[in-house]
Design a protein around this motif. Structure first.
Motif, short mmCIF file in Angstrom:
data_model
loop_
_atom_site.label_atom_id
_atom_site.label_comp_id
_atom_site.label_asym_id
_atom_site.label_seq_id
_atom_site.Cartn_x
_atom_site.Cartn_y
_atom_site.Cartn_z
N ASN A 28 -7.74 0.53 -5.71
CA ASN A 28 -7.19 1.91 -5.10
C ASN A 28 -8.38 2.37 -4.37
O ASN A 28 -9.54 2.07 -4.57
N LYS A 78 -3.37 3.72 -2.86
CA LYS A 78 -3.23 2.57 -3.74
C LYS A 78 -2.67 1.48 -3.05
O LYS A 78 -2.11 1.27 -2.13
N CYS A 79 -3.13 0.26 -3.79
CA CYS A 79 -2.78 -1.03 -3.36
C CYS A 79 -2.70 -1.93 -4.44
O CYS A 79 -3.31 -2.02 -5.67
N GLU A 80 -1.67 -2.78 -4.10
CA GLU A 80 -1.17 -3.64 -5.43
C GLU A 80 -0.99 -5.20 -4.62
O GLU A 80 -0.13 -4.91 -3.37
N HIS A 140 -4.93 -4.81 -8.42
CA HIS A 140 -5.01 -3.35 -7.89
C HIS A 140 -6.34 -2.87 -7.61
O HIS A 140 -7.06 -3.13 -8.11
N SER A 183 -10.75 -0.29 -9.32
CA SER A 183 -9.87 -1.53 -9.58
C SER A 183 -9.63 -1.70 -11.08
O SER A 183 -10.43 -2.11 -12.02
N CYS A 189 -5.70 -2.91 3.26
CA CYS A 189 -5.77 -3.56 1.68
C CYS A 189 -5.43 -4.77 2.04
O CYS A 189 -4.58 -5.20 2.89
N GLN A 229 0.78 -1.27 0.13
CA GLN A 229 0.04 -0.15 0.07
C GLN A 229 0.90 0.98 0.01
O GLN A 229 1.92 1.39 0.76
#
Lengths: 113, 106
Positions: A75, A22-24, A73, A68, A91, A6
């Motif tokens: 967000n 943001k998240c991945e 991802h 998404s 996340c 994140q």
């Protein structure tokens, strides 16, 4: 090679601003989530996406909008930030729903001043 | 209603003492239950899943369907066990209890 990452880790902003987190995930999981942890450490789900499709939308103000772009991802965009939005946002991802357990990101500590 | 209850907000013990963190759930189906641990200002980490019946860091948890409980136990607490512990019920999402802070004193 962090599994769920994140950004940013910390976010301090003024009331009324708009911000994104943001998240991945690089685990190949199909499902991603946003959770909010408040000052009392309560964890509550906000949203869940499965393969870019929104599947859970808890009672969250519509100032919060997840996006998404692909299944890796998810967000979170927040409009018109309020003091009560201050919290840690986590996340998470899972391979096929909650029965397999989640892998969590390290959290984003949002402080609205 | 689907719910997870952790009745203790704080549990304080001395090093070497046994620990039991209580968790009760409410769910009409067959439950998927988990324990997560959060060390100070870190991410939540999966500690146990009931279906795997494993022991992690000396912790165990047994699902008791009759009592709708999934208590977390460790026979001898260590100082490094001090953390926040969450019990969670897996349905279409993970529903967390309110958490129990475990403090282990030297």
């Amino acid at each position: 090679d962090t599994a769920v990452s994140q950004t940013p880790k910390y976010l301090v902003t003024q009331m009324g601003n708009d911000k994104s987190i943001k998240c991945e995930q690089n685990l190949g999981h199909d499902t991603m989530y946003w959770y909010k942890q408040d000052s009392k450490k309560f964890l509550k789900i906000m949203f869940s996406y499965n393969n870019k499709e929104l599947i859970i939308n808890e009672t969250v103000p519509n100032r919060f909008s997840p996006k998404s772009p692909d299944k890796a991802h998810l967000n979170l965009h927040i409009n018109s930030l309020e003091l009560g939005d201050s919290a840690v946002y986590f996340c998470a991802s899972s391979p096929r729903g909650a029965g397999y357990g989640y892998t969590f990101g390290s959290g984003t500590r949002l402080t609205v001043v | 209603a689907q719910r997870v209850t952790q009745p203790e907000k704080l549990l304080s013990v001395f090093k070497g003492a046994p620990v039991e963190l209580k968790c009760n759930y409410s769910y009409s189906g067959s439950p998927e239950l988990f324990w997560y641990v959060q060390y100070s200002r870190q991410r939540l980490q999966l500690l146990l899943r009931h279906i795997s019946r494993e022991s992690i860091k000396g912790f165990t948890a047994d699902l008791n369907k009759g009592e709708t409980s999934f208590h977390l136990k460790k026979p001898f607490a260590q100082e490094e066990d001090s953390a926040m512990y969450y019990c969670a019920l897996g349905t279409d999402k993970l529903i967390f209890g309110t958490g129990t802070r475990l403090q282990v004193f030297p």
